[in-house]
Design a protein around this motif. Structure first.
Motif, PDB file in Angstrom:
ATOM      1  N   THR A   4       0.828  -1.202   0.000  1.00 54.87           N
ATOM      2  CA  THR A   4       0.000   0.000   0.000  1.00 54.87           C
ATOM      3  C   THR A   4       0.858   1.246   0.000  1.00 54.87           C
ATOM      4  OG1 THR A   4      -0.105  -0.071   2.373  1.00 54.87           O
ATOM      5  CG2 THR A   4      -1.894  -1.129   1.176  1.00 54.87           C
ATOM      6  N   ILE A   5       0.213   2.347  -0.198  1.00 52.56           N
ATOM      7  CA  ILE A   5       0.916   3.606  -0.338  1.00 52.56           C
ATOM      8  C   ILE A   5       0.326   4.568   0.685  1.00 52.56           C
ATOM      9  CG2 ILE A   5      -0.670   4.481  -2.098  1.00 52.56           C
ATOM     10  CD1 ILE A   5       1.824   5.546  -3.560  1.00 52.56           C
ATOM     11  N   GLU A   7      -0.465   8.194   2.687  1.00 55.74           N
ATOM     12  CA  GLU A   7      -0.971   9.481   2.232  1.00 55.74           C
ATOM     13  C   GLU A   7       0.182  10.391   1.805  1.00 55.74           C
ATOM     14  OE1 GLU A   7      -3.404  11.437   5.107  1.00 55.74           O
ATOM     15  OE2 GLU A   7      -4.705  12.198   3.505  1.00 55.74           O
ATOM     16  N   GLN A   8       1.261  10.318   2.538  1.00 52.65           N
ATOM     17  CA  GLN A   8       2.433  11.123   2.210  1.00 52.65           C
ATOM     18  C   GLN A   8       2.943  10.782   0.819  1.00 52.65           C
ATOM     19  OE1 GLN A   8       5.332  10.427   5.200  1.00 52.65           O
ATOM     20  NE2 GLN A   8       4.193  11.496   6.808  1.00 52.65           N
ATOM     21  N   GLU A   9       2.996   9.496   0.553  1.00 54.76           N
ATOM     22  CA  GLU A   9       3.518   9.058  -0.729  1.00 54.76           C
ATOM     23  C   GLU A   9       2.573   9.443  -1.864  1.00 54.76           C
ATOM     24  OE1 GLU A   9       4.168   4.965   0.154  1.00 54.76           O
ATOM     25  OE2 GLU A   9       5.632   5.467   1.714  1.00 54.76           O
ATOM     26  N   GLU A  10       1.292   9.362  -1.561  1.00 52.73           N
ATOM     27  CA  GLU A  10       0.319   9.778  -2.553  1.00 52.73           C
ATOM     28  C   GLU A  10       0.508  11.251  -2.897  1.00 52.73           C
ATOM     29  OE1 GLU A  10      -4.524   9.685  -2.960  1.00 52.73           O
ATOM     30  OE2 GLU A  10      -3.569   8.460  -1.390  1.00 52.73           O
ATOM     31  N   LEU A  11       0.753  12.042  -1.884  1.00 58.94           N
ATOM     32  CA  LEU A  11       0.982  13.471  -2.086  1.00 58.94           C
ATOM     33  C   LEU A  11       2.200  13.733  -2.960  1.00 58.94           C
ATOM     34  CD1 LEU A  11       0.124  15.025   1.369  1.00 58.94           C
ATOM     35  CD2 LEU A  11      -0.591  15.909  -0.861  1.00 58.94           C
ATOM     36  N   LEU A  12       3.242  12.975  -2.688  1.00 59.47           N
ATOM     37  CA  LEU A  12       4.463  13.120  -3.473  1.00 59.47           C
ATOM     38  C   LEU A  12       4.188  12.967  -4.957  1.00 59.47           C
ATOM     39  CD1 LEU A  12       7.538  13.143  -3.889  1.00 59.47           C
ATOM     40  CD2 LEU A  12       7.602  10.791  -3.048  1.00 59.47           C
ATOM     41  N   PHE A  13       3.423  11.953  -5.315  1.00 57.69           N
ATOM     42  CA  PHE A  13       3.140  11.722  -6.729  1.00 57.69           C
ATOM     43  C   PHE A  13       2.133  12.727  -7.274  1.00 57.69           C
ATOM     44  CE2 PHE A  13       4.725   7.558  -5.273  1.00 57.69           C
ATOM     45  CZ  PHE A  13       5.821   7.496  -6.119  1.00 57.69           C
ATOM     46  N   LEU A  14       1.211  13.125  -6.409  1.00 55.32           N
ATOM     47  CA  LEU A  14       0.249  14.139  -6.825  1.00 55.32           C
ATOM     48  C   LEU A  14       0.967  15.435  -7.195  1.00 55.32           C
ATOM     49  CD1 LEU A  14      -2.584  15.010  -7.313  1.00 55.32           C
ATOM     50  CD2 LEU A  14      -2.949  15.229  -4.854  1.00 55.32           C
ATOM     51  N   PHE A  15       1.976  15.784  -6.423  1.00 60.15           N
ATOM     52  CA  PHE A  15       2.787  16.942  -6.709  1.00 60.15           C
ATOM     53  C   PHE A  15       3.362  16.891  -8.105  1.00 60.15           C
ATOM     54  CE2 PHE A  15       3.210  18.526  -2.397  1.00 60.15           C
ATOM     55  CZ  PHE A  15       3.389  19.867  -2.651  1.00 60.15           C
ATOM     56  N   LYS A  16       3.975  15.764  -8.390  1.00 60.82           N
ATOM     57  CA  LYS A  16       4.609  15.610  -9.694  1.00 60.82           C
ATOM     58  C   LYS A  16       3.588  15.757 -10.811  1.00 60.82           C
ATOM     59  CE  LYS A  16       4.779  12.043 -11.741  1.00 60.82           C
ATOM     60  NZ  LYS A  16       4.764  10.965 -12.763  1.00 60.82           N
ATOM     61  N   MET A 131       2.866  25.568   3.908  1.00 63.02           N
ATOM     62  CA  MET A 131       3.217  24.146   3.814  1.00 63.02           C
ATOM     63  C   MET A 131       4.274  23.893   2.744  1.00 63.02           C
ATOM     64  SD  MET A 131      -0.200  21.938   4.662  1.00 63.02           S
ATOM     65  CE  MET A 131      -1.511  22.761   3.821  1.00 63.02           C
ATOM     66  N   ILE A 135       7.907  22.135   3.270  1.00 57.54           N
ATOM     67  CA  ILE A 135       8.399  20.983   2.502  1.00 57.54           C
ATOM     68  C   ILE A 135       9.771  21.297   1.922  1.00 57.54           C
ATOM     69  CG2 ILE A 135       8.021  19.566   0.451  1.00 57.54           C
ATOM     70  CD1 ILE A 135       5.011  19.889   0.935  1.00 57.54           C
TER      71      ILE A 135
ATOM     72  N   ASN B  19       8.965  21.480  -7.167  1.00 62.52           N
ATOM     73  CA  ASN B  19       8.985  20.262  -7.957  1.00 62.52           C
ATOM     74  C   ASN B  19      10.333  19.990  -8.598  1.00 62.52           C
ATOM     75  OD1 ASN B  19       6.240  19.104  -7.973  1.00 62.52           O
ATOM     76  ND2 ASN B  19       7.087  18.243  -9.856  1.00 62.52           N
ATOM     77  N   MET B 116      10.072  14.481   3.806  1.00 65.84           N
ATOM     78  CA  MET B 116       9.405  15.573   3.095  1.00 65.84           C
ATOM     79  C   MET B 116       8.297  16.201   3.930  1.00 65.84           C
ATOM     80  SD  MET B 116       7.705  15.117  -0.659  1.00 65.84           S
ATOM     81  CE  MET B 116       6.513  16.284  -1.354  1.00 65.84           C
TER      82      MET B 116
END
Lengths: 140, 140
Positions: A4-5, A7-16, A131, A135, B19, B116
DNA sequence: ATTATATTATTGAGGGGTCAATGATTGATG
DNA sequence: CATCAATCATTGACCCCTCAATAATATAAT
């Protein structure tokens, strides 16, 4: 086996993903890439400024700065010359045409930013800014 | 003559800068680019999946998907074959080596994401996620 | 069946970014 | 003042991304 992934990791990819979408849209709206826009914007503020100072402000690699400015010079939006008092430096200056063009797309940039943050309250904007800066600190 | 920049516009550029910093850092920590990581991650979830479905999930251009997967195939982290029931599609599958490598850098990815978002509360993460998704909607 | 339309993948061109190596110039130090 | 170190700009190699054009296959429609 799956994993599983968080929430933090989801955010990381959402950023990209968000950023990949942001850049091209901005460019379609203003005819300048985000970096080119920032470069010209800073030149309006400073009138004359060295490439290395620009680099520190814009926060992209020296190499990218050089190439952008060479191209902007070829497009005659910018002029460059050596600093007489320190021949290592190149001093960059906005041409009249450059000034005209950056001013011309002010409106486009503003409405793009407005669209982007549609229905965001001032508190939200403030909190978002806060925020993002945290980061930035965290990964420094 | 100078002009000022709104908070919204500042945020726009902050996004880009952040980013630009995020990607390279992630890569140095995990030895995979964000996109490659996402690709391999999805392959763990799906076992077998077509490139076009991957494209919709990852949200980068078809062309980029093709090139990543060709390279990952050359690196033997992934295998590809045509879908027998629809010869337009290419079906992608993670090799044992690919599985090993993506699992190996789980830890690196997690600690990167933790770093992060150091000192972020759950509410903040939630609110950040919410805002990013709204921005994504706004520029769609 | 044949033709038109849609989907999938691939490629080429071009923009943006990083890192590492190089050359020139300046500044500091023994 | 000669040398060593830092600074600035540039270039080359390489990665990632987008857009547009193309080819192949599948689907729909007359």
């Amino acid at each position: 086996m799956k994993f599983t992934i968080s929430e933090q990791e989801e955010l990381l990819f959402l950023f990209k993903t968000l950023n990949n979408q942001l850049g091209p849209k901005f460019e379609r709206n203003t005819n300048f890439s985000l970096s080119r826009f920032e470069l010209l914007y800073q030149l309006v503020q400073y009138d004359e400024i060295s490439q290395s100072r620009l680099q520190k402000i814009i926060n992209i690699d020296h190499a990218a700065i050089t190439r952008h400015l060479k191209q902007l010079e070829a497009d005659e939006l910018v002029s460059r010359r050596r600093n007489p008092t320190d021949n290592r430096e190149t001093i960059v200056h906005l041409t009249d045409e450059g000034y005209k063009q950056i001013m011309n797309c002010q409106q486009d940039k503003s409405s793009f930013a407005n669209q982007m943050f549609l229905q965001f309250s001032d508190e939200e904007l403030q909190s978002l800014m806060d925020m993002l800066k945290r980061i930035q600190e965290n990964i420094r």
